[in-house]
Design an enzyme around this catalytic site. Sequence first.
Site, PDB file in Angstrom:
ATOM      1  N   ASN A 144      38.351  34.665  40.160  1.00 55.73           N
ATOM      2  CA  ASN A 144      36.893  34.621  39.920  1.00 55.73           C
ATOM      3  C   ASN A 144      36.530  34.258  38.483  1.00 55.73           C
ATOM      4  O   ASN A 144      35.613  33.483  38.239  1.00 55.73           O
ATOM      5  CB  ASN A 144      36.218  35.916  40.368  1.00 55.73           C
ATOM      6  N   THR A 220      42.344  45.569  45.409  1.00 57.78           N
ATOM      7  CA  THR A 220      42.930  46.904  45.526  1.00 57.78           C
ATOM      8  C   THR A 220      44.204  46.863  46.368  1.00 57.78           C
ATOM      9  O   THR A 220      45.199  47.515  46.030  1.00 57.78           O
ATOM     10  CB  THR A 220      41.879  47.864  46.133  1.00 57.78           C
ATOM     11  N   THR A 222      46.408  44.466  46.711  1.00 56.44           N
ATOM     12  CA  THR A 222      47.532  43.956  45.917  1.00 56.44           C
ATOM     13  C   THR A 222      47.870  44.937  44.796  1.00 56.44           C
ATOM     14  O   THR A 222      49.048  45.139  44.477  1.00 56.44           O
ATOM     15  CB  THR A 222      47.200  42.572  45.330  1.00 56.44           C
ATOM     16  N   GLY A 223      46.866  45.555  44.219  1.00 57.75           N
ATOM     17  CA  GLY A 223      47.115  46.523  43.140  1.00 57.75           C
ATOM     18  C   GLY A 223      48.039  47.642  43.589  1.00 57.75           C
ATOM     19  O   GLY A 223      48.909  48.086  42.826  1.00 57.75           O
ATOM     20  N   GLU A 240      43.240  46.578  37.265  1.00 52.39           N
ATOM     21  CA  GLU A 240      41.781  46.370  37.360  1.00 52.39           C
ATOM     22  C   GLU A 240      41.521  45.819  38.746  1.00 52.39           C
ATOM     23  O   GLU A 240      41.853  44.667  39.032  1.00 52.39           O
ATOM     24  CB  GLU A 240      41.317  45.378  36.286  1.00 52.39           C
ATOM     25  N   CYS A 274      33.942  41.420  40.144  1.00 52.81           N
ATOM     26  CA  CYS A 274      34.414  42.746  40.571  1.00 52.81           C
ATOM     27  C   CYS A 274      33.309  43.771  40.420  1.00 52.81           C
ATOM     28  O   CYS A 274      33.158  44.647  41.263  1.00 52.81           O
ATOM     29  CB  CYS A 274      35.646  43.141  39.782  1.00 52.81           C
ATOM     30  N   GLU A 448      40.587  48.429  30.265  1.00 49.68           N
ATOM     31  CA  GLU A 448      40.661  47.233  29.437  1.00 49.68           C
ATOM     32  C   GLU A 448      39.495  47.258  28.442  1.00 49.68           C
ATOM     33  O   GLU A 448      38.511  47.974  28.624  1.00 49.68           O
ATOM     34  CB  GLU A 448      40.597  45.967  30.305  1.00 49.68           C
TER      35      GLU A 448
HETATM   36  P1  NAD Z   1      44.498  39.164  44.809  1.00 47.32           P
HETATM   37  O1  NAD Z   1      44.897  40.594  44.687  1.00 47.32           O
HETATM   38  O2  NAD Z   1      44.651  38.494  46.101  1.00 47.32           O
HETATM   39  O3  NAD Z   1      45.308  38.273  43.762  1.00 47.32           O
HETATM   40  C1  NAD Z   1      45.276  38.530  42.381  1.00 47.32           C
HETATM   41  C2  NAD Z   1      46.542  37.985  41.763  1.00 47.32           C
HETATM   42  O4  NAD Z   1      47.658  38.727  42.236  1.00 47.32           O
HETATM   43  C3  NAD Z   1      46.841  36.521  42.086  1.00 47.32           C
HETATM   44  O5  NAD Z   1      47.358  35.900  40.931  1.00 47.32           O
HETATM   45  C4  NAD Z   1      47.887  36.624  43.176  1.00 47.32           C
HETATM   46  O6  NAD Z   1      48.721  35.500  43.273  1.00 47.32           O
HETATM   47  C5  NAD Z   1      48.670  37.833  42.709  1.00 47.32           C
HETATM   48  N1  NAD Z   1      49.413  38.547  43.755  1.00 47.32           N
HETATM   49  C6  NAD Z   1      49.206  38.542  45.094  1.00 47.32           C
HETATM   50  N2  NAD Z   1      50.108  39.337  45.718  1.00 47.32           N
HETATM   51  C7  NAD Z   1      50.893  39.856  44.749  1.00 47.32           C
HETATM   52  C8  NAD Z   1      51.974  40.786  44.746  1.00 47.32           C
HETATM   53  N3  NAD Z   1      52.432  41.332  45.876  1.00 47.32           N
HETATM   54  N4  NAD Z   1      52.511  41.136  43.566  1.00 47.32           N
HETATM   55  C9  NAD Z   1      52.039  40.633  42.404  1.00 47.32           C
HETATM   56  N5  NAD Z   1      51.020  39.743  42.343  1.00 47.32           N
HETATM   57  C10 NAD Z   1      50.450  39.367  43.503  1.00 47.32           C
HETATM   58  O7  NAD Z   1      42.993  39.127  44.281  1.00 47.32           O
HETATM   59  P2  NAD Z   1      42.014  37.876  44.254  1.00 47.32           P
HETATM   60  O8  NAD Z   1      41.558  37.639  45.659  1.00 47.32           O
HETATM   61  O9  NAD Z   1      42.608  36.777  43.467  1.00 47.32           O
HETATM   62  O10 NAD Z   1      40.796  38.447  43.394  1.00 47.32           O
HETATM   63  C11 NAD Z   1      39.696  39.098  43.930  1.00 47.32           C
HETATM   64  C12 NAD Z   1      39.820  40.595  43.729  1.00 47.32           C
HETATM   65  O11 NAD Z   1      39.999  40.889  42.338  1.00 47.32           O
HETATM   66  C13 NAD Z   1      38.564  41.337  44.126  1.00 47.32           C
HETATM   67  O12 NAD Z   1      38.918  42.508  44.829  1.00 47.32           O
HETATM   68  C14 NAD Z   1      37.927  41.707  42.801  1.00 47.32           C
HETATM   69  O13 NAD Z   1      37.067  42.819  42.850  1.00 47.32           O
HETATM   70  C15 NAD Z   1      39.118  41.942  41.963  1.00 47.32           C
HETATM   71  N6  NAD Z   1      38.772  41.842  40.540  1.00 47.32           N
HETATM   72  C16 NAD Z   1      38.795  42.966  39.773  1.00 47.32           C
HETATM   73  C17 NAD Z   1      38.412  42.900  38.443  1.00 47.32           C
HETATM   74  C18 NAD Z   1      38.405  44.114  37.562  1.00 47.32           C
HETATM   75  O14 NAD Z   1      38.407  43.956  36.342  1.00 47.32           O
HETATM   76  N7  NAD Z   1      38.403  45.323  38.106  1.00 47.32           N
HETATM   77  C19 NAD Z   1      38.023  41.673  37.907  1.00 47.32           C
HETATM   78  C20 NAD Z   1      38.007  40.557  38.717  1.00 47.32           C
HETATM   79  C21 NAD Z   1      38.402  40.645  40.038  1.00 47.32           C
END
Ligand code: NAD
Length: 470
Positions: A144, A220, A222-223, A240, A274, A448
């Site tokens: 994003n 969340t 993936t986190g 995050e 987010c 952060e």
């Molecule tokens: P995502 O979790 O699908 O991917 C994020 C990153 O993680 C990508 O680079 C992806 O390739 C990588 N990834 C995927 N699987 C992985 C794994 N198993 N191990 C390690 N890395 C992996 O998220 P997205 O769809 O790219 O982003 C949207 C999400 O991010 C939304 O939920 C949004 O709320 C959140 N977000 C949070 C913040 C914050 O600061 N809290 C900021 C921006 C976006």
Amino acid sequence: MSEFLMTIGGTTVSSPTTFGVINPATGTVFEHAPECTPEQLDQAFAAAQGAYGGWKRDETARRAAMLRAADLLMANVDAIAPTLTSEQGKPLLDAQIEVYASAMWLQHYANLEIPRVVLQDDETALVEVVRRPIGVVAGITPWNFPLVLAFWKIAPALLAGNTMVLKPSPYTPLATLKTFEILQEAFPAGVLNAVSGGDGLGSLMTSHPVPRKISFTGSTATGKKVAASAAPDLKRVTLELGGNDPAIVLDDADPVAVGNAIFDSAFNNCGQVCSAIKRVYVPEALYGEVVDVLAQRAAAIVVGNGAEAGTQLGPINNAMQYERVKMLVADAMSAGATAVTGGADMGQPGYFFQPTILTGVQEGVRIVDEEQFGPALPVMSYTSVDEAIQRANHSNFGLSGSVWGADSERAAAVAADLECGTAWVNTHLALAPNQPFGGHKWSGIGTENGVWGLEAFTEVQAIHHSRAAL
Ligand code: NAD
């Protein structure tokens, strides 16, 4: 071969294979990015490891390099922002602002003092608490805000003396790759490395033996995987994650002013923020007026290709997210919701969805309970403030929230009851490099930005220097 290359050990490198990057305004592949091999990932971590010893010892040089990098970013806005628009979808002006904001984060941290506390300084001992870098950091970012969210990590991590390997999202790798290439002029080889690839590359990074810290921004789901992958090696993590931010409007609010402000915070970046407003609670007496303002704004906003002048709202970034927003809106409507405006895709190439305001919807419906991350906003009425607070907090998410009212002290008292990392009063999405940002509950672990974001890239070291004669 793609003109977009990874940066490993100060050198740009291609890879044996590439993957396509789609322009969400057309839905077609417009460029390719390198698919990092496991061997190249090893090389990137080895380069970061090799650079660490020299980098961590010279704080003055680090600050100077970061300021130089900020200058380089600002001088290269036109080399970076159009690519960001093409891969992410956002209007060009927003892409340019993102580049400047990234430079601003570098400048902020280049001038931030690293905390050092003296606990005792007398004839018996000097006892200090200092902050040491952690080592090599693996940074992983979402699609994003690919650039500025990378710099939320890069700036504090580098100031603290760490080195980094960063992987952008496979949906938006290009502006990040180009930026890292440009910034090599500022940093010793190996300090800042960029690799590109899919989710599998991300999990190779989190389980890799070299990085001591994983700084992750993303969903969340993936986190949780990242936390599990980091645990066996006790890697430090900052997560995050997603949000489902509530906005509570109080009964003394001006419905027109507040409706407009809420619209701006909910539809920023096409709702793909987010900490965007993702559900709104309005007292019954103001409900109709606030909905009218939101609907008028949603109907009037100019949706289109971010590269075209006049576009105010771009497309959804990728097909999966586009299908998800469509599904969540259709699900809400089949549960009885009304789309006061919008409610459907725009029937054109690319991932365009009509800005949508939903009424007649409540908790228990997916678009209220889950993170929609797109241009569709549920608006609900409430009868008592206590009820609104309870409904706002009834979520696994706890990223941020806001309370709106003419009596700002009263609004602040309500905001104090929100269970989230940032509680805004009469504003939302007000972020700054010196202000901590992080999530409660499933919205994350750690913080952060500001000095807290710096500390997250350090380990505490106590130095007890005895002055007793030996
Ligand atoms: P995502 O979790 O699908 O991917 C994020 C990153 O993680 C990508 O680079 C992806 O390739 C990588 N990834 C995927 N699987 C992985 C794994 N198993 N191990 C390690 N890395 C992996 O998220 P997205 O769809 O790219 O982003 C949207 C999400 O991010 C939304 O939920 C949004 O709320 C959140 N977000 C949070 C913040 C914050 O600061 N809290 C900021 C921006 C976006």
